[in-house]
Design a protein around this motif. Structure first.
Motif, short mmCIF file in Angstrom:
data_model
loop_
_atom_site.label_atom_id
_atom_site.label_comp_id
_atom_site.label_asym_id
_atom_site.label_seq_id
_atom_site.Cartn_x
_atom_site.Cartn_y
_atom_site.Cartn_z
N VAL A 204 0.84 -1.19 0.00
CA VAL A 204 0.00 0.00 0.00
C VAL A 204 0.88 1.25 0.00
O VAL A 204 1.86 1.32 0.73
N THR A 205 0.55 2.22 -0.82
CA THR A 205 1.24 3.49 -0.84
C THR A 205 0.45 4.48 0.01
O THR A 205 -0.75 4.65 -0.19
N LEU A 206 1.16 5.11 0.95
CA LEU A 206 0.55 6.11 1.82
C LEU A 206 1.06 7.48 1.43
O LEU A 206 2.23 7.63 1.07
N ILE A 207 0.21 8.48 1.51
CA ILE A 207 0.58 9.83 1.15
C ILE A 207 0.40 10.75 2.35
O ILE A 207 -0.60 10.66 3.06
N ASP A 208 1.39 11.60 2.60
CA ASP A 208 1.33 12.56 3.70
C ASP A 208 0.54 13.77 3.22
O ASP A 208 1.03 14.58 2.44
N VAL B 174 5.08 7.10 1.11
CA VAL B 174 5.87 5.99 1.64
C VAL B 174 5.17 4.71 1.25
O VAL B 174 3.96 4.69 1.01
N GLN B 175 5.93 3.63 1.18
CA GLN B 175 5.40 2.33 0.78
C GLN B 175 5.41 1.39 1.98
O GLN B 175 6.42 1.31 2.69
N LEU C 270 -2.56 8.84 4.50
CA LEU C 270 -3.76 8.18 4.01
C LEU C 270 -3.37 7.31 2.83
O LEU C 270 -2.42 7.64 2.10
N PRO C 271 -4.08 6.21 2.60
CA PRO C 271 -3.80 5.41 1.40
C PRO C 271 -4.08 6.24 0.15
O PRO C 271 -5.09 6.96 0.10
N THR C 272 -3.21 6.16 -0.84
CA THR C 272 -3.43 6.93 -2.07
C THR C 272 -4.74 6.52 -2.73
O THR C 272 -5.35 7.34 -3.43
N GLY D 213 -4.42 14.83 -4.83
CA GLY D 213 -5.30 13.89 -5.53
C GLY D 213 -4.49 13.04 -6.48
O GLY D 213 -3.69 13.55 -7.24
N THR D 214 -4.68 11.72 -6.43
CA THR D 214 -3.83 10.84 -7.23
C THR D 214 -4.58 9.89 -8.12
O THR D 214 -3.98 9.19 -8.91
#
Length: 143
Positions: free
Chosen positions: A55-59, A68-69, A89-91, A101-102
């Motif tokens: 899971v990729t998390l975004i600050d 971060v992964q 939060l999870p991307t 926004g991704t």
């Protein structure tokens, strides 16, 4: 920034300490992982992130929307710059609106399958993030 509205559980979900040391604390409040430190420039590996591997998390608090992964054992390494707090939060929870926004469609995003079952997407306002950070900071300072 907005999150895909899947549930309204965020307001009623209890926050819990995911991990802590004498200099760091990670507070989990579904689906957010808030990380605080009282050290300036340091790294910390959070062994109990609560997210699945990959899971990729975004600050969402950083201007650069740092990511971060989550690695195979469920841990995530956080790099602090000038002691700045982090709110991850999870991307896959973010829609395309806002500076971080991704994605546009969670159902067509292959990474959305990676964190299904780990955390579900829900609406979180900036005031909720600030409230969670304030609670975590109070806990960190008083502990």
């Amino acid at each position: 920034m907005a999150l895909a509205d899947k549930t309204s559980e965020f307001a009623t979900t209890r926050a819990g300490v995911a991990s802590s040391t004498s200099h760091h604390i990670a507070v989990s409040k579904y689906p957010m992982l808030t990380v605080l430190t009282n050290s300036a420039n340091t790294q910390w590996s959070i062994t109990n992130s609560g997210f699945k591997s990959g899971v990729t998390l975004i600050d969402v608090l950083s201007d650069a929307c740092d990511t971060v992964q989550v690695v195979s054992d469920g841990s995530v390494t956080v790099a602090f710059k000038a002691g700045a707090q982090k709110a991850y939060l999870p991307t896959t929870s973010l829609n395309s609106a806002g500076p971080c926004g991704t994605k546009t469609q969670a159902s067509s995003d292959s990474s959305s399958k990676q964190d299904s079952g780990a955390f579900r997407s829900q609406t979180i306002t900036s005031s909720a993030i600030v409230s969670d950070l304030a609670c975590a900071l109070a806990f960190f300072v008083l502990a």
